[in-house]
Design an enzyme around this catalytic site. Structure first.
Site, short mmCIF file in Angstrom:
data_model
loop_
_atom_site.label_atom_id
_atom_site.label_comp_id
_atom_site.label_asym_id
_atom_site.label_seq_id
_atom_site.Cartn_x
_atom_site.Cartn_y
_atom_site.Cartn_z
N SER A 1 0.87 -1.44 -0.10
CA SER A 1 0.01 -0.46 -0.09
C SER A 1 1.04 1.87 -0.01
O SER A 1 0.22 2.40 -0.49
CB SER A 1 -0.94 0.31 1.17
OG SER A 1 -0.32 0.42 2.51
N LYS B 1 1.87 4.56 7.11
CA LYS B 1 0.46 5.91 5.94
C LYS B 1 0.98 7.67 5.43
O LYS B 1 1.77 7.41 6.57
CB LYS B 1 -0.56 5.84 5.86
CG LYS B 1 -1.24 4.08 6.40
CD LYS B 1 -1.46 3.71 4.96
CE LYS B 1 -1.97 2.56 5.23
NZ LYS B 1 -1.96 1.45 3.65
#
Length: 178
Positions: free
Chosen positions: A48, A86
């Site tokens: 991701s 993230k």
């Protein structure tokens, strides 16, 4: 007399061992406190964050300082209890909108040279446009098409962020965002 000399030698060895033990315990305490309160490490799980970070890569983060800005890469604890790496997209006061495959912050398109894929809304806790309140942070992965992020699990609080990524794979990771 000869017996006392050998005991003296023994006392010297014992003193050296005790000194080394004290040094080891002190070093252990310093390293423990350093990793408990100042820095931590995390592993990138999945794809991701590609192309910026790769699956399995170890990153070092700084726990001190709780001010985050758009572009910072952080280690965050998501509602399911897992830790993800993230990127901060928006912070308190920002209004985020997703349209035409892009991110808009306060009606301005966000310049993102680091992403892979288009940014589309996902089924989840956020309806766009969305204005973040005090203490809220919106995070996304760089590989937008496969990332599980704030689009699906909602905004995160500052308390959920474990720290800002400083080092990855032996190289400092500080990214400037205009």
């Amino acid at each position: 007399m000869g017996r006392r000399k050998s005991f003296g030698k023994y006392d010297g060895l014992k003193y050296g061992w005790l000194k080394d033990t004290k040094k080891f315990v002190l070093l252990f305490v310093v390293v423990f406190l350093l990793f408990r309160f100042v820095v931590g490490f995390s592993f990138v799980k999945g794809d991701s964050m590609e192309p910026s970070l790769k699956n399995g890569e170890m990153v070092l983060y700084l726990r001190a300082g709780k001010e985050y800005k758009a572009g910072d890469v952080v280690s965050v604890r998501v509602p399911e209890g897992e830790y993800y790496v993230k990127r901060v997209i928006a912070v308190a006061g920002d209004t985020i909108d997703l349209r035409d495959g892009k991110v808009y912050i306060d009606e301005e398109p966000l310049e993102e040279t680091y992403i892979k894929g288009e940014t589309v809304p996902k089924e989840g806790a956020v309806r766009y446009p969305f204005t973040l309140k005090e203490g809220q942070i919106f995070v996304m992965g760089d590989n937008r098409e496969i990332s599980k992020d704030s689009r699906s699990f909602g905004v995160v609080g500052k308390r959920q962020i474990k720290g800002k990524i400083l080092l990855r794979g032996g190289k400092f990771y500080i990214r400037r965002v205009q």
